[in-house]
Design an enzyme around this catalytic site. Structure first.
Site, PDB file in Angstrom:
ATOM      1  N   GLY A  72      -5.366   0.066  -9.314  1.00 41.50           N
ATOM      2  CA  GLY A  72      -4.914  -0.190  -7.943  1.00 41.50           C
ATOM      3  C   GLY A  72      -5.389   0.814  -6.904  1.00 41.50           C
ATOM      4  N   GLU A  73      -5.539   2.061  -7.285  1.00 40.72           N
ATOM      5  CA  GLU A  73      -5.778   3.087  -6.268  1.00 40.72           C
ATOM      6  C   GLU A  73      -7.095   3.831  -6.435  1.00 40.72           C
ATOM      7  OE1 GLU A  73      -1.496   4.569  -5.020  1.00 40.72           O
ATOM      8  OE2 GLU A  73      -1.677   4.420  -7.173  1.00 40.72           O
TER       9      GLU A  73
ATOM     10  N   ASN B 142      -8.520  -8.367 -16.454  1.00 42.93           N
ATOM     11  CA  ASN B 142      -9.156  -9.468 -15.732  1.00 42.93           C
ATOM     12  C   ASN B 142     -10.230  -8.881 -14.825  1.00 42.93           C
ATOM     13  OD1 ASN B 142      -9.833 -11.353 -13.687  1.00 42.93           O
ATOM     14  ND2 ASN B 142      -7.882 -12.427 -13.966  1.00 42.93           N
ATOM     15  N   PRO B 143     -11.488  -9.041 -15.196  1.00 41.33           N
ATOM     16  CA  PRO B 143     -12.541  -8.382 -14.409  1.00 41.33           C
ATOM     17  C   PRO B 143     -12.613  -8.860 -12.970  1.00 41.33           C
ATOM     18  CG  PRO B 143     -13.473  -9.691 -16.225  1.00 41.33           C
ATOM     19  CD  PRO B 143     -11.987  -9.733 -16.377  1.00 41.33           C
TER      20      PRO B 143
ATOM     21  N   THR C  92      -9.942  -9.878 -10.886  1.00 42.87           N
ATOM     22  CA  THR C  92      -8.927  -9.240 -10.038  1.00 42.87           C
ATOM     23  C   THR C  92      -9.120  -7.720 -10.018  1.00 42.87           C
ATOM     24  OG1 THR C  92      -7.350  -9.268 -11.878  1.00 42.87           O
ATOM     25  CG2 THR C  92      -7.208 -11.074 -10.295  1.00 42.87           C
TER      26      THR C  92
ATOM     27  N   PHE D  75       0.819  -1.229   0.000  1.00 42.10           N
ATOM     28  CA  PHE D  75       0.000   0.000   0.000  1.00 42.10           C
ATOM     29  C   PHE D  75       0.841   1.262   0.000  1.00 42.10           C
ATOM     30  CE2 PHE D  75      -2.108  -3.275   2.740  1.00 42.10           C
ATOM     31  CZ  PHE D  75      -2.984  -3.743   1.781  1.00 42.10           C
TER      32      PHE D  75
ATOM     33  N   GLY E 225      -0.512  -8.260  -3.694  1.00 37.89           N
ATOM     34  CA  GLY E 225      -1.911  -8.546  -3.437  1.00 37.89           C
ATOM     35  C   GLY E 225      -2.822  -8.050  -4.550  1.00 37.89           C
TER      36      GLY E 225
ATOM     37  N   GLN F 216      -9.673  -5.411  -6.738  1.00 36.90           N
ATOM     38  CA  GLN F 216      -8.890  -4.210  -6.426  1.00 36.90           C
ATOM     39  C   GLN F 216      -9.774  -3.035  -6.042  1.00 36.90           C
ATOM     40  OE1 GLN F 216      -5.246  -3.404  -6.434  1.00 36.90           O
ATOM     41  NE2 GLN F 216      -5.911  -5.368  -5.678  1.00 36.90           N
TER      42      GLN F 216
HETATM   43 MO1  MOS Z   1       1.155   3.019  -3.821  1.00 36.38          MO
HETATM   44  S1  MOS Z   1       0.924   4.494  -2.444  1.00 36.38           S
HETATM   45  O1  MOS Z   1       1.542   3.774  -5.228  1.00 36.38           O
HETATM   46  O2  MOS Z   1       1.951   1.691  -3.228  1.00 36.38           O
END
Ligand code: MOS
Length: 705
Positions: free
Chosen positions: A669-670, A596-597, A599, A230, A457, A603
């Site tokens: 991811g974010e 991949n819908p 995973t 993270f 992860g 996320q």
């Molecule tokens: Mo992230 S804060 O780009 O691991």
């Protein structure tokens, strides 16, 4: 088509059976276990260290104090999480700063000796209160501008028919990865062999090479399985440098697994922010001015800018936008990037302010956002690489049932409970880096993808084989992946939501090259996967291998790139127990092509749950009198658990971004965690009529006099 298939996680079985090895699990013959003793005060000077009692603990090998590990600081390197290096002098600059390192043959002995070490520190006055220090805000130079302006906000406000000005606050928050950071360092043959729980092996290698004056090829860094990062494991931190120094000093491998308490002070956290927003608009909702000023708490010893105003530069069409990001240096540990840095806290301010504006204009919040939809970046003037946020507003609103929202706050609910609906936009700038990968096909048809990326992860062990399988026409079961080692082709860190687009593109390029090579060997195009073995046999080859490298091009720099989302939240608030309960949460996201819908969904749902934490729970209080983070573990730092998590639903816009990456992806991811905090606060306003501008939302925020 393998791309686009909802394949399950390829590493699920090894993780749930415990077969996956983490740094703390490694059997390292002769390894000593290291434990730091850390400062309990925020400022001071070490007067003495009395080792006598600690040295009586059986198994203790060495106890190092400041200046005894042969390291000097600061380390100025882009891959280091902080420049200041503890254990180099007697000065205490923040709470949790390591003051001694105990090495013993077992972890138990090291912990016992650490507890018996008597470190006397003369405390000095410290300044730790962020709330009391905003006037100390300073501007520093950083990777992104900390002041921007287009047009004139003064003119925009003069032309406005409605203006909103308010302050918003987000709390200090910690990453609390399930696996605490851990490192095994071996100083061997004048070089470094390192296992560390990191998101960026090549960053660690570069920082170590500089710190220890070694050529990079004398430093090997491995990172096998990583139990969550993270951002806390995105940079190289003092415990990693000091483990190497200790191994050099005692000529033995040294392992340091940070105790949970030290993960709250030794590798960053998301700093508290205060944001002041001013919006000006005409009565029809058209924005005439946006001013966003953000301050974040930072450490006296280092620089970290939480670019809270970043999203306001690009989110809405507006001719007059001014932004500023300032830091306040305090006696506290160094903050760092945390999943959805910058826009994660910053969009809280902007999106609650937009809700306030919608309320003042008597306008639907979705309608207000569509009225100000940016067709190009309003600050840079660049076109967007791809943007399907309009789809997100529509799809999300439909799925959620936004049309049923009452425009009047506190209007309805069963038996005195008030139900409210709120929404917010989400935006995360797209970060990209160059990457390389190698794909090897064996005669038996098994295929190996190799790249120095990492799985923290996010699904990398599924996505990368999937991309190779797709290009080669193989079933995913035939494709393995090897990650997290500086002897593999170089990739950037697993951060910035950038691995799929960057490393995935490199894998795709390598796999396509491999397919072309096979076709050349066969002397014909259109080779079938079942013919691969035959072609290799014909040429007496055991295997063929190709490398692929991808990097962003200069032409793509002509585009602004962001991931987007629209988040819709429903809350229920009971009158005499006003703890907001989130009952439903729908996010719709524009992130480019979905590889991949399954995973991807995992996320963004994980991100939305984290957003619920930002909205309602996560608050790492720093006691201003002691200069000390009060929380030191899961008992005192609240994160959402299953009972806190309502029905969470995610949908993706149908999109292919031709400029972000050859595989059409931006990043997932974010973005999922952004917008949730504001959407919950906006839903709470709709439920209660109480405007909360300070996250997390507390019971006392809703108890009205
Ligand atoms: Mo992230 S804060 O780009 O691991």
């Amino acid at each position: 088509m393998t791309i686009g298939a909802p394949l399950p996680r390829q590493d699920a079985a090894v993780k749930v059976t415990g077969a996956a090895q983490y740094v703390g699990d490694l059997e390292v013959p002769g390894a000593l276990e290291g434990v730091f003793v850390v400062s309990a005060v925020a400022a001071g000077r070490i007067r003495s260290i009395d080792r006598a009692d600690a040295l009586t603990v059986p198994g203790v090998v060495s106890i190092f104090g400041p200046g005894q590990l042969g390291v000097t600081g600061p380390i100025e390197h882009w891959a280091a999480g902080q420049a200041s290096m503890p254990m180099t002098d007697a000065e205490i600059r923040y709470e949790g700063q390591p003051v001694a390192l105990v090495l013993a043959t077992t972890g138990i002995a090291a912990r016992e000796a650490a507890a018996r070490l008597v470190v006397t520190i003369d405390p000095l006055p410290h300044q730790s209160s962020f709330a009391a220090s905003l006037d100390l805000g300073i501007e520093i130079k950083d990777w992104a501008p900390t002041s921007t302006a287009v047009g004139s906000v003064a003119d925009g406000l003069a032309a406005a028919e409605v203006t909103i000005t308010a302050r918003y606050r987000t709390a200090d928050r910690h990453h609390v990865a399930l696996e605490p950071s851990a490192v095994v360092a071996r100083w061997v043959d004048g070089g470094i062999d390192l296992w560390t729980s990191t998101q960026w092996v090549f960053g660690v290698r570069a920082a170590m090479a500089q710190m220890f004056s070694l050529p990079p090829d004398k430093v090997r860094v491995r990172s096998g399985y990583v139990g969550g990062g993270f951002g806390a494991k995105g940079s190289t931190w003092p415990h990693e440098f000091l483990a190497v120094a200790a191994s050099r000093a005692v000529a033995a491998p040294v392992r340091i697994v940070l105790p949970r308490s030290q993960t709250f002070t030794l590798h960053g956290y998301q700093p508290a922010t205060v944001q002041e927003l001013t919006l000006g608009a005409r009565n029809d909702g058209t924005l005439t001015a946006i001013r966003h000023e953000s301050w974040n708490a930072a450490s006296v010893a280092d620089d970290y800018v939480e670019h809270g105003s970043l999203g306001s530069r690009t989110m809405y069409a507006c001719p007059n936008i001014e932004t500023r990001d300032r830091i306040v240096r305090l006696n506290r540990p160094q903050p760092t990037f945390m999943r959805a840095p910058h826009e994660g806290p910053g969009m809280v301010g902007l999106e609650i302010a937009m809700d306030e504006l919608a309320d003042r204009l008597d306008m639907d919040p979705v309608e207000l956002r569509i009225r100000n939809y940016a067709r190009h970046d309003p600050t840079s003037g660049k076109p967007f690489s791809s943007k399907a946020l309009d789809q997100c507003y529509r799809l999300g609103a439909e799925r959620f049932g936004w049309a049923r929202r009452s425009p009047v706050p506190a209007a309805w609910g069963p038996g005195g409970v008030r139900i409210g609906m709120g929404m917010a936009s989400a935006l995360m700038s797209t970060f990209r880096f160059g990457a390389s990968a190698r794909v090897t096909l064996e005669r038996d048809g098994s295929t190996l993808v190799e790249t120095g990326a990492h799985e923290i992860g996010t699904g990398v062990r599924t996505i990368l084989p999937q991309i190779a399988a797709d290009a080669l026409g193989l079933p995913i079961e035939r494709v393995r992946v090897s990650l997290g080692d500086t002897t593999l082709p170089e990739a950037g860190g697993t951060f910035g939501s950038a691995t799929t687009l960057s490393v995935g593109s490199a894998v795709r390029i390598a796999a396509v090259k491999l397919k072309e090579r096979l076709e050349t060997l066969a002397g014909e195009p259109g080779l079938e996967p079942r013919e691969y073995a035959e072609v290799l046999a014909l040429h007496r080859l055991e295997r063929v291998s190709e490398e692929g490298t991808w990097a962003p091009t200069r032409e793509e720099g002509a585009y602004a790139m962001n991931a987007y989302g629209a988040v819709f939240v429903e809350v229920a608030v009971a009158p005499h127990d006003p703890v907001p309960r989130v009952t439903r949460c729908v996010g719709a996201f524009s992130v480019g092509r979905i590889i991949n819908p399954r995973t991807a969904r995992s996320q963004v749902i994980g991100g939305m749950i984290w957003g619920l934490g930002q909205a309602l729970l996560e608050d790492s209080r720093l006691d201003p009198a002691l200069g000390r983070f009060v929380a030191k573990g899961f008992g005192s730092y609240q994160i959402p658990v299953n009972a806190d998590v309502p029905a969470v639903d995610a949908i993706f816009a149908d999109e292919f971004d031709p400029h972000a990456s050859p595989i059409g992806a931006r990043g997932v991811g974010e973005i999922g965690t952004i917008g949730v905090g504001a959407a919950v606060a906006n839903a709470v306003f709709n439920a209660t009529g109480v405007r909360v501008r300070d996250l997390p939302i507390r019971v006392e925020s809703l108890l009205q006099p």
